[in-house]
Design a protein around this motif. Structure first.
Motif, PDB file in Angstrom:
ATOM      1  N   ARG A   1     -10.424   2.947  -4.890  1.00 43.86           N
ATOM      2  CA  ARG A   1     -10.220   1.519  -4.589  1.00 43.86           C
ATOM      3  C   ARG A   1     -10.033   1.288  -3.091  1.00 43.86           C
ATOM      4  O   ARG A   1     -10.335   0.221  -2.595  1.00 43.86           O
ATOM      5  CB  ARG A   1      -9.013   0.985  -5.354  1.00 43.86           C
ATOM      6  N   HIS A   2      -9.542   2.290  -2.408  1.00 42.16           N
ATOM      7  CA  HIS A   2      -9.294   2.126  -0.975  1.00 42.16           C
ATOM      8  C   HIS A   2     -10.372   2.783  -0.122  1.00 42.16           C
ATOM      9  O   HIS A   2     -10.159   3.097   1.040  1.00 42.16           O
ATOM     10  CB  HIS A   2      -7.892   2.623  -0.621  1.00 42.16           C
ATOM     11  N   GLY A   3     -11.527   2.978  -0.724  1.00 37.16           N
ATOM     12  CA  GLY A   3     -12.705   3.352   0.057  1.00 37.16           C
ATOM     13  C   GLY A   3     -12.829   4.818   0.389  1.00 37.16           C
ATOM     14  O   GLY A   3     -13.674   5.195   1.194  1.00 37.16           O
ATOM     15  N   ASP A   4     -11.998   5.669  -0.198  1.00 36.66           N
ATOM     16  CA  ASP A   4     -12.102   7.096   0.111  1.00 36.66           C
ATOM     17  C   ASP A   4     -12.702   7.806  -1.095  1.00 36.66           C
ATOM     18  O   ASP A   4     -12.004   8.409  -1.903  1.00 36.66           O
ATOM     19  CB  ASP A   4     -10.727   7.668   0.458  1.00 36.66           C
ATOM     20  N   SER A   5     -14.022   7.740  -1.198  1.00 38.26           N
ATOM     21  CA  SER A   5     -14.687   8.284  -2.382  1.00 38.26           C
ATOM     22  C   SER A   5     -14.606   9.813  -2.405  1.00 38.26           C
ATOM     23  O   SER A   5     -14.580  10.418  -3.473  1.00 38.26           O
ATOM     24  CB  SER A   5     -16.144   7.824  -2.432  1.00 38.26           C
ATOM     25  N   THR A   6     -14.548  10.407  -1.229  1.00 40.29           N
ATOM     26  CA  THR A   6     -14.496  11.882  -1.177  1.00 40.29           C
ATOM     27  C   THR A   6     -13.202  12.382  -1.823  1.00 40.29           C
ATOM     28  O   THR A   6     -13.228  13.286  -2.669  1.00 40.29           O
ATOM     29  CB  THR A   6     -14.570  12.364   0.277  1.00 40.29           C
TER      30      THR A   6
ATOM     31  N   ASP B   1      -9.686  -4.022   3.055  1.00 41.77           N
ATOM     32  CA  ASP B   1      -8.684  -3.028   2.677  1.00 41.77           C
ATOM     33  C   ASP B   1      -7.494  -3.014   3.632  1.00 41.77           C
ATOM     34  O   ASP B   1      -6.952  -1.965   3.956  1.00 41.77           O
ATOM     35  CB  ASP B   1      -9.313  -1.620   2.602  1.00 41.77           C
TER      36      ASP B   1
ATOM     37  N   ARG C   1       0.841  -1.207   0.000  1.00 42.20           N
ATOM     38  CA  ARG C   1       0.000   0.000   0.000  1.00 42.20           C
ATOM     39  C   ARG C   1       0.869   1.248   0.000  1.00 42.20           C
ATOM     40  O   ARG C   1       0.543   2.234  -0.670  1.00 42.20           O
ATOM     41  CB  ARG C   1      -0.917  -0.016   1.213  1.00 42.20           C
TER      42      ARG C   1
ATOM     43  N   MET D   1     -16.689  -8.691   1.213  1.00 36.05           N
ATOM     44  CA  MET D   1     -15.590  -7.923   1.780  1.00 36.05           C
ATOM     45  C   MET D   1     -15.163  -8.492   3.118  1.00 36.05           C
ATOM     46  O   MET D   1     -13.998  -8.497   3.466  1.00 36.05           O
ATOM     47  CB  MET D   1     -16.039  -6.471   1.955  1.00 36.05           C
TER      48      MET D   1
ATOM     49  N   GLU E   1     -24.170   5.363  -6.095  1.00 38.35           N
ATOM     50  CA  GLU E   1     -24.026   4.577  -4.848  1.00 38.35           C
ATOM     51  C   GLU E   1     -24.558   5.343  -3.651  1.00 38.35           C
ATOM     52  O   GLU E   1     -25.113   4.768  -2.721  1.00 38.35           O
ATOM     53  CB  GLU E   1     -22.546   4.301  -4.585  1.00 38.35           C
TER      54      GLU E   1
ATOM     55  N   PHE F   1     -11.830   2.599   6.270  1.00 39.41           N
ATOM     56  CA  PHE F   1     -11.633   2.086   4.911  1.00 39.41           C
ATOM     57  C   PHE F   1     -12.852   2.242   4.008  1.00 39.41           C
ATOM     58  O   PHE F   1     -12.858   1.753   2.890  1.00 39.41           O
ATOM     59  CB  PHE F   1     -11.218   0.608   4.949  1.00 39.41           C
ATOM     60  N   ASP F   2     -13.883   2.886   4.511  1.00 41.92           N
ATOM     61  CA  ASP F   2     -15.051   3.069   3.653  1.00 41.92           C
ATOM     62  C   ASP F   2     -15.773   4.337   4.071  1.00 41.92           C
ATOM     63  O   ASP F   2     -16.440   4.358   5.112  1.00 41.92           O
ATOM     64  CB  ASP F   2     -15.974   1.850   3.764  1.00 41.92           C
ATOM     65  N   ASP F   3     -15.606   5.382   3.269  1.00 40.37           N
ATOM     66  CA  ASP F   3     -16.186   6.664   3.690  1.00 40.37           C
ATOM     67  C   ASP F   3     -17.662   6.778   3.314  1.00 40.37           C
ATOM     68  O   ASP F   3     -18.258   7.834   3.452  1.00 40.37           O
ATOM     69  CB  ASP F   3     -15.382   7.835   3.131  1.00 40.37           C
TER      70      ASP F   3
END
Lengths: 481, 571
Positions: free
Chosen positions: A118-123, B222, A88, A281, A152, B406-408
């Motif tokens: 990909r690592h979950g930080d959409s913001t 993640d 990472r 997940m 989503e 890991f998920d915002d």
């Protein structure tokens, strides 16, 4: 006349020569010299070639070796958690480096945005995609990705707006209208959704996704006949589409045909997984996660590689591809790109190595063998080339490419020209293209079938009227007695 | 000069112009306010957080030690019921126990709080002897021995507990005698029901899975360690106990047909979904199709969930189903299901179409608004503003305590959701304008809904994982009328569990049933609440007792708690 002064007490030596010579030695001397010179030239030539050929590789090989050594050492010594952390960090550093080196590139912003997503930080992802759009407002992936994030998050109006922007850039993008339709349906705008899906089906009549969504929209609108029609079409395209069987079951139950409903439910039961993937997940352990992380890291490397290649930094590009290949040795995309890089930089043997590795990883992929054959010809490895083309045909018996290339091989090497003719004929039955007609013409010509050759060349010219080579060959055959 | 204006005139004219402009602006603003009020639903439902005033000191523990045992994620439910028959609703909180690797100086236990009135509660756990130290997950209250007081059944991770109410404020653990320990499953929701209409309450215990420490492992998301999914453990069949009438029960799971399929059972509710006069069973299964066990009238069941359209969502996808409630959201006389679920999924409203069929109408009605980002748990269809239609309350909070890393798209702590029924079959999310009670941000699980202060509207109690509970006083400004109905069975079970009540007031017809055990592994609402809006009289009440008898009453006054005894009349 040359006068020579005798110096007392010293015998004068002439340089490079013995001061005593015989007549025979004198006659032999030039040949010895010439021979010696030739040998020296050969040695120097080989030496230089070795230096030149491997100059760009050796440091990298050394580095690769050390990298491999390091990564192997790392794999051996690090725990899975440590490997995860190292990968990472690696990935993030590379993305950061790309952003620093290409600050005005939408590509580097996309790379960073995709990584965050990909690592979950959409913001954060959206911030970078927006930045990429400031640089390049026609960045299709940015619009689409942001649209999908909005979808989503159930921001349906926003999703429709963003996805429609993507559609303006690429009106023929597959599944984009389906995504827009989903946003419309989820916000209750079924009529608009139906319009979008009908358009998708016009462009992609085999899109089972679009047919399924259309069926769902009609079901919500209680237009059950149309719903059934599209569920059934979905199943024709994708027989194991369990959601369509579920939809049909619900529709038939609503219209009172419970027996038919039960039939489809029985099929649905068989097809569905016992537990849906909603918890995938949380299902995976460290080992499985490491596999998926490697794939993510490779994607980052490939995205970065594209940037460096575009900027002309082939050395860096190669370095990244090699590193990606180490991270995931079974990733054929890396190998494919590496092969392409080697081939375009005149390192056919290395390119061949890559395709052979790809063939080992995925032995059922005919493209690898096709490429092996084409490069082997260039390297004059004829047996290998022939074997590779034969394998292509075995793996893809309905694809004209294998037949065509094997025919070309026989024609070029002037071996088995009768077979070349039958192969070219076979290729034409599978797919009519200018190139295949050309090969057929060539094969017919060398096999004495002038009429056939002319006919084939006429077809080739018809399909590619601006190809001068075809015209020239046609004229040559025509004028032959 | 002719036509010219003096300085004074010009000043006056300017003032007039300015005043006119101001006036126009004011009118415009007022018009905007009026339009805004009409668009926005306003504050018709208001909750005030009164937790601190209540004296409740309970703090939930999930027994965690950092090893991430899966049952930590699903704890716990709670019960609202009148344990001492003093006319007000008391609260029973379930608690976890120390799991392997954890130590507590004082073992945590369940807690019973007596309602003293005026929002004051007293911990009576010790006196009542209901402080079970097992790992409490689900609970139901029901008078299984028909002696006039409510008993408690706790569905644990490990052996379950049946507390018989001795009257006088105390209970006795009669689990062993009754034969309802249910082995050592990891339990979930539980309900009392009269499955065979013989006048006593039978017992259903839904089971989550069979856990063992040897099988325990964690997942990775993640790169972060997370709780593994329930599918990593073998599913368990549920248990149905038939009441023998003598204080004991018999396990009839197999013969009744409820043990044919194992699954990962969670919340559940029992009710007559097909209006044929017997009690059916709905079990929400986590990650697999939900069960709808249709009763043939004699206590034999067949799973109709798939056929009826309530096993999956509208597309046929499985849900991480958590809690389930049963209520008539559109006042058509058919009770509907509302089921909560996992992050990325909508809490789902299944509309009862009659004829043994349901439709997922979540999107059409807006009944899932605000839920997709969260894991949703306790829920109910309750008329909070007494306007004659049922609103929806959803308790929220993630089960992955590190999801923020890991998920915002979601958060571990979350505010809850209140969806107001607009009266035309749609819902609107009014969470942000429903008072400070909706601003509480914790990781909620079980929720109970009852009139805790006997003021004619329904309040809320929420159990929050690892924290103190949330007590919400309903302070809605509604002036709507209401009616509460408590049933007293004579031939049927004492609290009328499974009986159906129909209330007709002018143009409004409302239906409800008495349930024992519902929502997310919780119990509440045995006192049926009907919001009547502006109607000032109840024309007719019809009680269909489980077992067939029907009592009808006419011309009932509004704004009261009515106790209806079977075969006689309302008190």
């Amino acid at each position: 006349m040359i006068k020579r002064r005798k110096i007392k007490g010293r015998k004068r030596k002439k340089p490079g020569r013995s001061h005593t010579t015989t007549p025979r030695a004198t006659r032999r001397a030039p040949w010895v010299l010439i021979f010696g010179l030739i040998v020296c030239v050969i040695i120097v030539g080989v030496f230089l070639r070795w230096i030149f050929y491997t100059a760009s590789d050796r440091p990298k090989e050394a580095k690769q070796s050390s990298d491999s050594f390091e990564s192997k050492a790392a794999t051996v010594e690090l725990t899975q958690e440590e490997q995860i952390a190292a990968l990472r960090k690696d990935e993030m550093e590379l993305a950061g480096q790309a952003l620093t080196e290409f600050p005005e590139s939408d590509g580097s912003c996309m790379l960073m945005g995709d990584l965050h997503a990909r690592h979950g930080d959409s913001t954060e992802a959206v911030k970078f995609w927006e930045k990429s759009l400031e640089i390049n407002p026609k960045q299709f992936d940015a619009w689409r990705n942001m649209g999908q994030i909005a979808l989503e998050k159930e921001q349906f109006d926003q999703a429709v707006k963003l996805l429609r922007k993507a559609l303006e850039i690429r009106p023929d993008a597959a599944d984009l209208r389906s995504d827009i339709a989903k946003a419309l349906m989820d916000s209750g705008r079924y009529v608009e959704a139906i319009t979008e899906l009908q358009q998708e089906i016009k462009i992609f009549p085999s899109s089972f996704t679009a047919h399924f969504q259309l069926a769902e929209a009609y079901r919500q609108q209680k237009e059950y006949d149309k719903a059934i029609e599209h569920y059934e079409q979905t199943i024709r395209l994708e027989p194991e589409h369990r959601h369509s069987h579920y939809g049909l079951a619900m529709v038939y139950t609503r219209i009172g045909q419970r027996d038919k409903g039960r039939e489809h439910l029985a099929v649905f039961r068989k097809l569905r997984e016992k537990v849906d993937s909603i918890y995938s997940m949380r299902q995976i352990g460290s080992r499985e996660y490491l596999v998926s992380l490697r794939a993510s890291v490779v994607k980052t490397y490939l995205d970065a590689e594209r940037l460096y290649r575009k900027s002309g930094n082939i050395a860096k590009s190669e370095q990244l591809l090699n590193r990606a290949s180490e991270v995931d040795p079974n990733n054929t995309r890396c190998l494919e790109r590496l092969a392409s890089l080697y081939y375009t930089s005149n390192r056919a043997a290395k390119a061949l190595g890559c395709f052979e590795k790809m063939a080992r990883i995925d032995p059922n992929n005919p493209i690898s063998y096709l490429n092996i054959g084409q490069i082997a010809i260039q390297l004059r490895m004829f047996e290998k080339a022939e074997r590779a083309f034969r394998k292509t045909i075995t793996l893809a018996p309905n694809d004209p490419a294998g037949y065509r290339e094997l025919a070309r091989f026989y024609l070029r090497t002037n071996t088995n020209i009768a077979r070349a003719h039958s192969l070219a004929k076979k290729a034409i039955t599978l797919g009519k293209s200018a190139e295949t007609y050309f090969l057929l013409g060539w094969a017919a010509d060398v096999n004495g079938d002038r009429a056939g050759a002319l006919q084939a060349m006429e077809q080739a010219i018809k399909l590619q009227p601006t190809n001068q080579k075809y015209r020239q060959i046609y004229e040559r055959i025509k004028n032959k007695n | 000069m002719r036509g010219s204006r003096t300085k004074t005139d010009r000043h006056a004219l300017t003032c007039v112009r300015q005043r006119t402009r101001c006036g126009r602006q004011i009118v415009l603003m007022l018009a905007m306010v009026v339009v805004f009020c009409q668009i926005c639903p306003g504050n018709s439902i208001v909750f005030r957080d009164v937790t601190k005033e209540t004296g409740i000191t309970f703090r939930h523990t999930d027994g965690s030690s950092g090893k991430r045992y899966i049952m930590e994620t699903v704890a716990s439910g709670l019960a609202l019921f009148d344990y001492d028959n003093d006319g007000d609703v008391d609260i029973y909180f379930l608690n976890g126990e120390p799991l392997k690797g954890t130590k507590f100086d004082v073992p945590p236990k369940n807690a019973l709080y007596s309602n003293e009135g005026d929002w004051k509660f007293t911990d009576v756990t010790e006196e009542a002897r209901v402080g079970d130290t097992g790992y409490g997950l689900g609970v139901a209250a029901g008078d299984y021995d028909n002696d006039g007081d409510l008993d408690i059944y706790v569905n644990n991770h490990g052996p379950n507990v049946l507390y018989r109410n001795d009257g006088g404020g105390t209970f006795t653990d009669v689990t062993e005698r009754a034969g309802v320990a249910n082995g050592s499953h990891t339990g979930a929701g539980t309900c009392f029901l009269d499955m065979d209409k013989d006048g006593d309450l039978d017992l259903y215990a839904s089971n989550y899975f069979d856990f063992s420490y040897e099988k325990h492992r964690t997942g990775v998301a993640d790169g972060y360690p997370v709780y593994i999914s329930p599918a990593s453990y073998p599913a368990a069949t549920d248990t149905l106990y038939r009441n023998n009438g003598d204080g004991t029960f018999t396990d009839v799971s197999k013969s009744a047909g409820v043990a044919e399929q194992a699954s990962w059972g969670m919340g559940m509710v029992c009710g007559d979904y097909d209006n044929d006069g017997d009690t059916d069973i709905y079990v929400a299964n986590d990650g697999a199709g939900n069960f709808l066990f249709e009763n043939d009238g004699t206590g034999k069941f067949e799973d109709m969930g798939l056929m009826a359209g309530v096993a999956y969502d509208t597309h046929g996808d499985g849900q991480g189903s958590m809690g389930a409630d049963f209520g008539d959201y559109d006042n058509d006389g058919l009770l509907d299901f509302y089921v909560t679920s996992y992050q990325g999924q909508l809490a789902t409203l299944y509309k009862n179409l009659g004829d043994n069929a349901f439709d997922d109408v979540t999107r059409l009605t807006g009944a899932g608004e605000g839920t997709v980002a969260h894991v949703t748990w306790g829920n109910s269809l309750v008329d909070f503003d007494n306007d004659g239609d049922r609103d929806i309350f959803v308790a929220c909070g993630h089960l992955l305590d590190n999801v923020d890393l890991f998920d915002d798209r979601s958060t571990y702590l979350a505010t809850n959701v209140i969806l107001m029924n607009t009266g035309d079959g749609k819902f609107v999310n009014v969470s942000k304008q429903s008072g400070d009670g909706m601003k509480v941000k914790l990781s909620s699980r079980g929720a109970g809904f009852d009139d805790l202060d006997n003021d004619g509207d329904v309040d809320v109690v929420i159990l929050n994982s690892r924290r103190e509970p949330t007590i919400l006083k309903n302070d809605s400004p509604s002036e709507g009328h209401w009616l509460q109905v408590r049933l007293r069975g004579v031939k049927t079970n004492r609290d009328g569990v499974g009986s159906r009540v129909k209330v007709v007031a002018g143009d409004l017809t409302l239906h409800d049933e008495v349930h024992s055990g519902r929502g997310y592994q919780s119990h509440y609402g045995m006192r049926l609440h009907f919001g009547l809006g502006g109607r000032e009289k109840v024309d007719r009440i019809e009680v269909r007792w489980i077992g067939g008898a029907v009592d009808v009453f006419k011309d009932i006054a509004v704004d009261q708690l009515l106790t209806i005894t079977e075969g006689t009349g309302p008190d």
